[in-house]
Scaffold this active site. Structure first.
Site, PDB file in Angstrom:
ATOM      1  N   PRO A  80      -0.843  -3.049  -1.112  1.00 50.57           N
ATOM      2  CA  PRO A  80      -1.258  -1.720  -1.548  1.00 50.57           C
ATOM      3  C   PRO A  80      -2.573  -1.263  -0.928  1.00 50.57           C
ATOM      4  O   PRO A  80      -3.646  -1.676  -1.353  1.00 50.57           O
ATOM      5  CB  PRO A  80      -1.382  -1.867  -3.074  1.00 50.57           C
ATOM      6  CG  PRO A  80      -1.523  -3.325  -3.331  1.00 50.57           C
ATOM      7  CD  PRO A  80      -1.022  -4.068  -2.133  1.00 50.57           C
ATOM      8  N   GLU A  81      -2.471  -0.452   0.099  1.00 48.12           N
ATOM      9  CA  GLU A  81      -3.638   0.215   0.659  1.00 48.12           C
ATOM     10  C   GLU A  81      -3.524   1.680   0.258  1.00 48.12           C
ATOM     11  O   GLU A  81      -2.684   2.039  -0.562  1.00 48.12           O
ATOM     12  CB  GLU A  81      -3.669   0.039   2.182  1.00 48.12           C
ATOM     13  CG  GLU A  81      -3.762  -1.418   2.603  1.00 48.12           C
ATOM     14  CD  GLU A  81      -3.916  -1.605   4.108  1.00 48.12           C
ATOM     15  OE1 GLU A  81      -4.469  -0.706   4.773  1.00 48.12           O
ATOM     16  OE2 GLU A  81      -3.482  -2.647   4.626  1.00 48.12           O
TER      17      GLU A  81
END
Length: 289
Positions: A22-23
């Site tokens: 998760p960026e």
DNA sequence: ACTATTTCCTGGATGC
DNA sequence: TGCATCCAGGAAATAG
């Protein structure tokens, strides 16, 4: 376009599923999905697992803050999911960082509790928000004093001028600077590598030594890469939020990330991998200077 | 004041 | 088959 067709022609070898990370684009996608699904809901009760909890605020404070609060809005700030809450007229925020493996799922109360579930918020509708995180790098936090904002600049909002200034005088590799959340909020290892590739800049170059023209290219590359990823993720938001896995959330083809030894999609050279600041960095020696 | 390195944590892949 | 080892990486903590 030629790149896309090259990808399509590429025989799918060693299908090691790239783990979901998760960026910014992923968190943006998730936050939008949560906004659609749970905005307006009231949190009735909260359960927080014992054991070493992935918490930045005391469990009691989190529970006390959330219980009875209405979710006014769900948004993203850097890599954080922010639930803006209204509780008895006072504003508060529930801030969730997914770390590497964290997930915030919307579940029905009869759904089986997944392994590594650390927190559950039961909503007025009977549904539940479940925080699941095997690796425990994620963090839960609440704030009441001030409105939460990520410390760094938002990559999609920052001006070129401010962006360029962030790197001035920085005697660290440009890759490290991109990863520094106090400078830019939301860029992780994948998008750092992908942005540097598109900008034609080697990850080890000192930030201070990157020319103005290159910074301009980097600025454009960062925005392009992030926007494309958000656009790609947007189509499967609800799947992600409801489903167990993240499959299908992010289908954008990486051009260098985790492609060590494979041919560069632009020039055919072998993609290299080196470790910078403890992080795998992938780049093309011919395309990046 | 900065920058670099270490640490946390588990599952999956790899090696013998 | 089974067990040990390595690797993934965000960010806080620690060291230089």
């Amino acid at each position: 376009m030629q790149i896309l067709s090259a990808i399509a022609a590429e025989p799918e070898e060693s299908t090691t599923a790239i783990p979901f990370m998760p960026e910014l684009p992923e968190v943006e996608t998730i936050a939008r999905g949560l906004q659609r699904q749970v905005a307006g809901e009231v949190i009735e009760s909260v359960w927080i697992g014992s054991k070493p909890e992935p918490l930045k605020s005391p469990a009691r404070l989190i529970a006390r803050t959330l219980e009875g609060a209405r979710i006014a809005q769900v948004r993203r700030a850097g890599k954080h999911i922010v639930f803006d809450l209204e509780a008895k007229g006072a504003a508060a925020q529930w801030i969730v960082h997914l770390g590497m493996t964290g997930r915030m799922l919307v579940a029905q109360n009869q759904d089986e509790i997944a392994k590594h579930t650390h927190a559950i918020a039961t909503l007025g509708s009977g549904r539940e928000l479940r925080f699941v995180d095997p690796r425990r790098f994620g963090r839960l936090e609440v704030r009441t004093a001030q409105k939460f904002e990520a410390p760094g600049q938002e990559p999609l909002k920052v001006t070129l001028e401010t962006f360029a200034q962030l790197f001035h005088g920085r005697k660290m590799p440009i890759k490290s600077a991109l990863l520094n959340q106090k400078l830019l909020a939301g860029i992780g290892n994948i998008y750092a590598d992908e942005s540097l590739f598109r900008a034609g800049i080697r990850p080890r170059r000192l930030a201070d030594r990157v020319t103005r023209a290159e910074l301009h290219r980097l600025y454009d590359a960062v925005q392009q890469v992030l926007s494309e990823a958000i656009a790609a993720g947007g189509s499967s938001i609800s799947d992600y939020v409801n489903a167990e896995g993240a499959e299908g959330l992010f289908q954008v083809q990486h051009r260098v990330y985790r492609r060590e030894g494979e041919p560069c999609l632009v020039c055919g050279s072998k993609i290299r991998r080196t470790v910078i600041a403890g992080r795998s960095s992938h780049w093309c020696a011919k395309c990046q200077k």
